[in-house]
Design a protein around this motif. Structure first.
Motif, PDB file in Angstrom:
ATOM      1  N   ALA A   1      27.811 -37.671  57.086  1.00 37.24           N
ATOM      2  CA  ALA A   1      28.454 -37.600  58.142  1.00 37.24           C
ATOM      3  C   ALA A   1      29.126 -38.950  58.773  1.00 37.24           C
ATOM      4  O   ALA A   1      30.166 -39.053  59.219  1.00 37.24           O
ATOM      5  CB  ALA A   1      27.736 -37.121  59.329  1.00 37.24           C
ATOM      6  N   ARG A   2      28.360 -40.089  58.363  1.00 36.30           N
ATOM      7  CA  ARG A   2      28.940 -41.621  58.543  1.00 36.30           C
ATOM      8  C   ARG A   2      29.975 -41.812  57.753  1.00 36.30           C
ATOM      9  O   ARG A   2      31.096 -42.383  58.491  1.00 36.30           O
ATOM     10  CB  ARG A   2      27.679 -42.325  58.466  1.00 36.30           C
ATOM     11  CG  ARG A   2      28.245 -43.726  58.718  1.00 36.30           C
ATOM     12  CD  ARG A   2      27.030 -44.651  58.162  1.00 36.30           C
ATOM     13  NE  ARG A   2      26.018 -44.443  59.189  1.00 36.30           N
ATOM     14  CZ  ARG A   2      24.481 -44.879  59.191  1.00 36.30           C
ATOM     15  NH1 ARG A   2      24.085 -45.542  58.193  1.00 36.30           N
ATOM     16  NH2 ARG A   2      23.741 -44.522  60.047  1.00 36.30           N
ATOM     17  N   ASP A   3      30.005 -41.358  56.353  1.00 35.20           N
ATOM     18  CA  ASP A   3      30.942 -41.724  55.635  1.00 35.20           C
ATOM     19  C   ASP A   3      32.323 -40.932  56.002  1.00 35.20           C
ATOM     20  O   ASP A   3      33.344 -41.465  56.081  1.00 35.20           O
ATOM     21  CB  ASP A   3      30.804 -41.113  54.181  1.00 35.20           C
ATOM     22  CG  ASP A   3      29.605 -41.818  53.432  1.00 35.20           C
ATOM     23  OD1 ASP A   3      29.391 -43.088  53.935  1.00 35.20           O
ATOM     24  OD2 ASP A   3      28.714 -41.279  52.728  1.00 35.20           O
TER      25      ASP A   3
ATOM     26  N   ALA B   1      35.767 -42.648  57.252  1.00 34.81           N
ATOM     27  CA  ALA B   1      37.155 -42.462  56.844  1.00 34.81           C
ATOM     28  C   ALA B   1      38.244 -41.872  57.524  1.00 34.81           C
ATOM     29  O   ALA B   1      39.259 -42.264  57.517  1.00 34.81           O
ATOM     30  CB  ALA B   1      36.997 -41.389  55.722  1.00 34.81           C
ATOM     31  N   ARG B   2      37.790 -41.049  58.639  1.00 36.35           N
ATOM     32  CA  ARG B   2      38.774 -40.707  59.585  1.00 36.35           C
ATOM     33  C   ARG B   2      39.034 -41.769  60.426  1.00 36.35           C
ATOM     34  O   ARG B   2      40.405 -41.844  60.971  1.00 36.35           O
ATOM     35  CB  ARG B   2      37.835 -39.524  60.466  1.00 36.35           C
ATOM     36  CG  ARG B   2      37.932 -38.264  59.691  1.00 36.35           C
ATOM     37  CD  ARG B   2      37.549 -37.115  60.697  1.00 36.35           C
ATOM     38  NE  ARG B   2      37.532 -35.989  59.896  1.00 36.35           N
ATOM     39  CZ  ARG B   2      36.826 -34.776  60.174  1.00 36.35           C
ATOM     40  NH1 ARG B   2      36.212 -34.861  61.262  1.00 36.35           N
ATOM     41  NH2 ARG B   2      36.870 -33.678  59.604  1.00 36.35           N
ATOM     42  N   ALA B   3      38.379 -42.724  60.742  1.00 40.12           N
ATOM     43  CA  ALA B   3      38.626 -43.938  61.652  1.00 40.12           C
ATOM     44  C   ALA B   3      39.544 -44.794  61.053  1.00 40.12           C
ATOM     45  O   ALA B   3      40.626 -45.234  61.688  1.00 40.12           O
ATOM     46  CB  ALA B   3      37.479 -44.684  62.267  1.00 40.12           C
ATOM     47  N   GLU B   4      39.321 -44.989  59.748  1.00 33.15           N
ATOM     48  CA  GLU B   4      40.270 -45.721  58.971  1.00 33.15           C
ATOM     49  C   GLU B   4      41.597 -44.895  58.891  1.00 33.15           C
ATOM     50  O   GLU B   4      42.739 -45.623  58.905  1.00 33.15           O
ATOM     51  CB  GLU B   4      39.797 -45.959  57.618  1.00 33.15           C
ATOM     52  CG  GLU B   4      38.565 -46.904  57.544  1.00 33.15           C
ATOM     53  CD  GLU B   4      37.810 -47.122  56.093  1.00 33.15           C
ATOM     54  OE1 GLU B   4      38.386 -46.171  55.142  1.00 33.15           O
ATOM     55  OE2 GLU B   4      36.891 -47.855  56.056  1.00 33.15           O
ATOM     56  N   GLN B   5      41.750 -43.642  58.680  1.00 34.17           N
ATOM     57  CA  GLN B   5      43.017 -43.175  58.674  1.00 34.17           C
ATOM     58  C   GLN B   5      43.668 -42.999  59.799  1.00 34.17           C
ATOM     59  O   GLN B   5      44.958 -43.023  59.869  1.00 34.17           O
ATOM     60  CB  GLN B   5      42.711 -41.506  58.318  1.00 34.17           C
ATOM     61  CG  GLN B   5      43.739 -40.638  58.152  1.00 34.17           C
ATOM     62  CD  GLN B   5      43.392 -39.308  57.617  1.00 34.17           C
ATOM     63  OE1 GLN B   5      42.452 -38.726  58.032  1.00 34.17           O
ATOM     64  NE2 GLN B   5      44.068 -38.560  56.503  1.00 34.17           N
ATOM     65  N   ASP B   6      43.096 -42.790  61.100  1.00 33.98           N
ATOM     66  CA  ASP B   6      43.783 -43.104  62.262  1.00 33.98           C
ATOM     67  C   ASP B   6      44.108 -44.504  62.538  1.00 33.98           C
ATOM     68  O   ASP B   6      45.265 -44.660  62.994  1.00 33.98           O
ATOM     69  CB  ASP B   6      42.434 -42.539  63.360  1.00 33.98           C
ATOM     70  CG  ASP B   6      42.319 -41.361  63.531  1.00 33.98           C
ATOM     71  OD1 ASP B   6      42.979 -40.536  62.818  1.00 33.98           O
ATOM     72  OD2 ASP B   6      41.171 -41.108  64.236  1.00 33.98           O
ATOM     73  N   GLU B   7      43.501 -45.574  62.202  1.00 34.24           N
ATOM     74  CA  GLU B   7      43.945 -46.810  62.140  1.00 34.24           C
ATOM     75  C   GLU B   7      45.305 -46.955  61.248  1.00 34.24           C
ATOM     76  O   GLU B   7      46.398 -47.615  61.804  1.00 34.24           O
ATOM     77  CB  GLU B   7      42.777 -47.653  61.770  1.00 34.24           C
ATOM     78  CG  GLU B   7      43.418 -49.261  61.788  1.00 34.24           C
ATOM     79  CD  GLU B   7      43.418 -49.639  63.302  1.00 34.24           C
ATOM     80  OE1 GLU B   7      44.547 -50.652  63.328  1.00 34.24           O
ATOM     81  OE2 GLU B   7      43.019 -49.039  64.119  1.00 34.24           O
TER      82      GLU B   7
END
Length: 106
Positions: free
Chosen positions: A88-90, A94-100
């Motif tokens: 879940a952490r990964d 990854a979603r946070a990086e994609q949003d950024e």
């Protein structure tokens, strides 16, 4: 000889057997105390069967140990090859990086 279900099942079974032997009780006695058939417990001890959470709680209670001791240190990898290696952490990272990246493009 029965087939091993998984490395995890084998480790759990070895832990159950070790406690049972340390206490000096038979499979039949443990079966009666835990209300699980002694043949099922034998399969668990040999690693041929992977016990459910309820089964581990019943066995742990009958042996007077925390059922979590049977699972300590076991990971999903001990159950064999996994399709997904992410946690879940990964996924969140990854979603946070994609949003950024999307914010930078906007």
């Amino acid at each position: 000889m029965s087939k091993i279900h998984s490395s995890a099942a084998l480790q759990i079974g070895q832990r159950v057997r070790a406690v049972r032997h340390r206490l000096g009780i038979s499979l039949e006695d443990l079966g009666e105390l835990s209300e699980i058939s002694w043949t099922s417990i034998g399969k668990i001890e040999r690693g041929a069967s992977s016990p459910t959470a309820e089964t581990l709680v019943r066995i742990g209670s009958a042996l007077g140990v925390d059922p979590g001791t049977f699972l300590s240190g076991i990971t999903a990898d001990d159950y064999g090859q996994r399709l997904h290696q992410l946690s879940a952490r990964d996924l969140i990272k990854a979603r946070a990086e994609q949003d950024e990246q999307h914010r930078r493009k906007s």
